[in-house]
Motif scaffolding. Sequence first.
Motif, mmCIF file in Angstrom:
data_model
loop_
_atom_site.group_PDB
_atom_site.id
_atom_site.type_symbol
_atom_site.label_atom_id
_atom_site.label_comp_id
_atom_site.label_asym_id
_atom_site.label_seq_id
_atom_site.Cartn_x
_atom_site.Cartn_y
_atom_site.Cartn_z
ATOM 1 N N GLY A 104 -18.849 3.778 9.508
ATOM 2 C CA GLY A 104 -20.041 3.757 8.659
ATOM 3 C C GLY A 104 -19.762 4.145 7.215
ATOM 4 O O GLY A 104 -20.607 3.910 6.350
ATOM 5 N N ASP A 105 -18.590 4.726 6.945
ATOM 6 C CA ASP A 105 -18.266 5.089 5.562
ATOM 7 C C ASP A 105 -18.008 3.838 4.727
ATOM 8 O O ASP A 105 -17.471 2.844 5.212
ATOM 9 C CB ASP A 105 -17.024 5.989 5.508
ATOM 10 N N ARG A 106 -18.401 3.926 3.476
ATOM 11 C CA ARG A 106 -18.153 2.858 2.500
ATOM 12 C C ARG A 106 -17.310 3.457 1.384
ATOM 13 O O ARG A 106 -17.616 4.546 0.884
ATOM 14 C CB ARG A 106 -19.467 2.334 1.955
ATOM 15 N N VAL A 107 -16.261 2.733 1.012
ATOM 16 C CA VAL A 107 -15.331 3.224 0.000
ATOM 17 C C VAL A 107 -15.230 2.176 -1.107
ATOM 18 O O VAL A 107 -15.133 0.975 -0.824
ATOM 19 C CB VAL A 107 -13.926 3.441 0.618
ATOM 20 N N GLU A 108 -15.235 2.636 -2.339
ATOM 21 C CA GLU A 108 -15.014 1.738 -3.478
ATOM 22 C C GLU A 108 -13.770 2.222 -4.212
ATOM 23 O O GLU A 108 -13.678 3.390 -4.571
ATOM 24 C CB GLU A 108 -16.214 1.761 -4.420
ATOM 25 N N ILE A 109 -12.795 1.309 -4.373
ATOM 26 C CA ILE A 109 -11.580 1.674 -5.098
ATOM 27 C C ILE A 109 -11.242 0.607 -6.127
ATOM 28 O O ILE A 109 -11.604 -0.554 -5.977
ATOM 29 C CB ILE A 109 -10.366 1.897 -4.155
ATOM 30 N N GLN A 110 -10.565 1.055 -7.164
ATOM 31 C CA GLN A 110 -10.048 0.158 -8.190
ATOM 32 C C GLN A 110 -8.559 -0.063 -7.904
ATOM 33 O O GLN A 110 -7.846 0.896 -7.642
ATOM 34 C CB GLN A 110 -10.197 0.769 -9.581
ATOM 35 N N LEU A 111 -8.130 -1.313 -7.936
ATOM 36 C CA LEU A 111 -6.713 -1.622 -7.745
ATOM 37 C C LEU A 111 -6.146 -2.196 -9.031
ATOM 38 O O LEU A 111 -6.683 -3.160 -9.584
ATOM 39 C CB LEU A 111 -6.516 -2.649 -6.622
ATOM 40 N N SER A 112 -5.061 -1.608 -9.493
ATOM 41 C CA SER A 112 -4.352 -2.158 -10.649
ATOM 42 C C SER A 112 -3.627 -3.422 -10.176
ATOM 43 O O SER A 112 -3.476 -3.642 -8.968
ATOM 44 C CB SER A 112 -3.347 -1.136 -11.170
ATOM 45 N N PRO A 113 -3.133 -4.245 -11.086
ATOM 46 C CA PRO A 113 -2.374 -5.421 -10.656
ATOM 47 C C PRO A 113 -1.207 -5.052 -9.734
ATOM 48 O O PRO A 113 -0.949 -5.733 -8.742
ATOM 49 C CB PRO A 113 -1.873 -6.030 -11.964
ATOM 50 N N GLU A 114 -0.530 -3.950 -10.038
ATOM 51 C CA GLU A 114 0.614 -3.541 -9.226
ATOM 52 C C GLU A 114 0.199 -3.149 -7.806
ATOM 53 O O GLU A 114 0.952 -3.350 -6.853
ATOM 54 C CB GLU A 114 1.357 -2.360 -9.881
ATOM 55 N N GLU A 115 -0.994 -2.601 -7.652
ATOM 56 C CA GLU A 115 -1.482 -2.183 -6.333
ATOM 57 C C GLU A 115 -2.127 -3.334 -5.559
ATOM 58 O O GLU A 115 -2.267 -3.256 -4.351
ATOM 59 C CB GLU A 115 -2.544 -1.083 -6.480
ATOM 60 N N GLY A 116 -2.545 -4.373 -6.289
ATOM 61 C CA GLY A 116 -3.282 -5.460 -5.662
ATOM 62 C C GLY A 116 -2.502 -6.757 -5.565
ATOM 63 O O GLY A 116 -1.653 -6.934 -4.697
#
Length: 161
Positions: free
Chosen positions: A55-67
Amino acid sequence: MVTVTQNKLVYITYSILDTRGMVVEQHDLPVGYVQGANSGILPAIEAAVAGRKIGDRVEIQLSPEEGYGLRDESLVFVDDIENVPPEFRRTGAEVMFENESGETKVFYVTSVENGKVTLDGNPSLAGQSVTCLINVVDVRDATPEEIRNGRPLDATGGTVH
């Protein structure tokens, strides 16, 4: 309630948004992977859901290197249109190439103009930061075989998803 930890089978749904906030990829059907078991899920996503519950919702930002990685201009080719088969002479066409080792890579036609065709082997989001909205929909203990494969097994056929 069960939390996401090492060797738990985790099912997530997710959306990926570009820098303008537009959805560029969405998975409404749950995607399963084994936490920490070399599943192919991006390490940043595994880190973001670690310790979370159903049920948890997570929002993350990914840099180009991470994505999707940085753009590699050596994966961009321009050729005369007459050297390209007619079925690939349109923007958006997918062309599969194979190297001497038998490895295949998909290239996309990104431009057809002035008698030239441009093919690009970079992911469309290469070089861009993205936002991932992740929903944890299920968590359970993984079986030893699922841990070895990093993915859930089909309960009826025993195949890896």
